[in-house]
Design a protein around this motif. Sequence first.
Motif, PDB file in Angstrom:
ATOM      1  N   ALA A  19      65.226  67.770  92.972  1.00  0.00           N
ATOM      2  CA  ALA A  19      65.540  68.603  91.935  1.00  0.00           C
ATOM      3  C   ALA A  19      64.079  69.394  91.459  1.00  0.00           C
ATOM      4  O   ALA A  19      64.006  70.440  91.132  1.00  0.00           O
ATOM      5  CB  ALA A  19      65.918  67.794  90.833  1.00  0.00           C
ATOM      6  N   LEU A  20      62.784  68.367  91.629  1.00  0.00           N
ATOM      7  CA  LEU A  20      61.721  69.205  91.204  1.00  0.00           C
ATOM      8  C   LEU A  20      61.239  70.044  92.328  1.00  0.00           C
ATOM      9  O   LEU A  20      60.655  70.922  91.871  1.00  0.00           O
ATOM     10  CB  LEU A  20      60.433  67.867  91.182  1.00  0.00           C
ATOM     11  N   TYR A  25      60.119  75.743  93.526  1.00  0.00           N
ATOM     12  CA  TYR A  25      60.324  76.713  94.478  1.00  0.00           C
ATOM     13  C   TYR A  25      60.784  77.934  93.673  1.00  0.00           C
ATOM     14  O   TYR A  25      60.311  79.087  93.973  1.00  0.00           O
ATOM     15  CB  TYR A  25      61.161  76.422  95.589  1.00  0.00           C
ATOM     16  N   ILE A  26      61.799  77.710  92.601  1.00  0.00           N
ATOM     17  CA  ILE A  26      62.401  78.617  92.188  1.00  0.00           C
ATOM     18  C   ILE A  26      61.480  79.404  90.957  1.00  0.00           C
ATOM     19  O   ILE A  26      61.539  80.652  90.973  1.00  0.00           O
ATOM     20  CB  ILE A  26      64.010  78.269  91.386  1.00  0.00           C
TER      21      ILE A  26
END
Length: 220
Positions: A19-20, A25-26
Motif C-alpha cells: 500500500a505504501l 507511486y501515485i
Amino acid sequence: MYTLKILINRGWYPALITALAVAGYILGWPIEAVAPAMILILGIGLVVTVIKARERQLERSSVKLRQLAEYFNRRFMGDSSLSIFAVIDGLFGVENPKLWEWARACDMSRRIFNSWSDSFISRMKSDIGLRKFADYLHSYLNEFWLITSQYHDFVEQFYEVAEKMEVPQEAIDQYNKFVMEYNAFVQNFRDNIMELRSISRTGIEPPSVKLAQEIAKKGG
C-alpha cells in the motif's frame, strides 16, 4: 473468515508495504523517502513473525509435555499393572524377608509418588489452560524430569535385585513388559526435550532421561 485471520496475523506488513509503495507511486513521493519506511515496516513485521512463531512452538511443546506427563501418570503410576511399584509388589511372593522389607519401603514411596504426580498434572493443566505455558514450561519440564529420574531409581533397583536374587518369572515377565512401553515413553520425552532445546534453554540433556534395562530369562 479463516483466510482473513491469517492475512491479519501474518500478511499485514507485506500488505502495508504494498500500500505504501502504491501510494508513493501515485503521489509521486521520492524513493528516498519511501524506502526507509518500507524497510522499517519489513523489519518490524519479521520480528513480530519470529516472536509469534516461537510462541506457537512453545505452545505445541507445552501441550506435548502435558500429554507425556498424563501418559506417564496413567500408565506407570497409580494402580496400573505397568507401574514399577506393581512389579515390585510381585516380590512379596518370595520367601525372603529382606525383599519384603525393601518392597514395603517401595510401597510407601509409591503413595508419595502418586500424590506428587497427580499434583503435577493438576497444576500443569491449570496453568496451560490459562495460557501461561511460556512462564511455567521451563519449571514444569524440570519437575517432570525430576519425577521420572527418581522413578527410574526404582526401576534400576528392581533390575539389580532381579539380577542378584531369585525372583519369580512372572515378576520378570511383568517387568520386561513394562520396559518395552517405558522405553518408548522415554524416547518420546527425549524428543520433546530436543524440540524445546531448539527454541529455549532447558538445562536438560535428552540422554539424562534414562532407558530401562530388560532382564534376560534365567538359564539361557
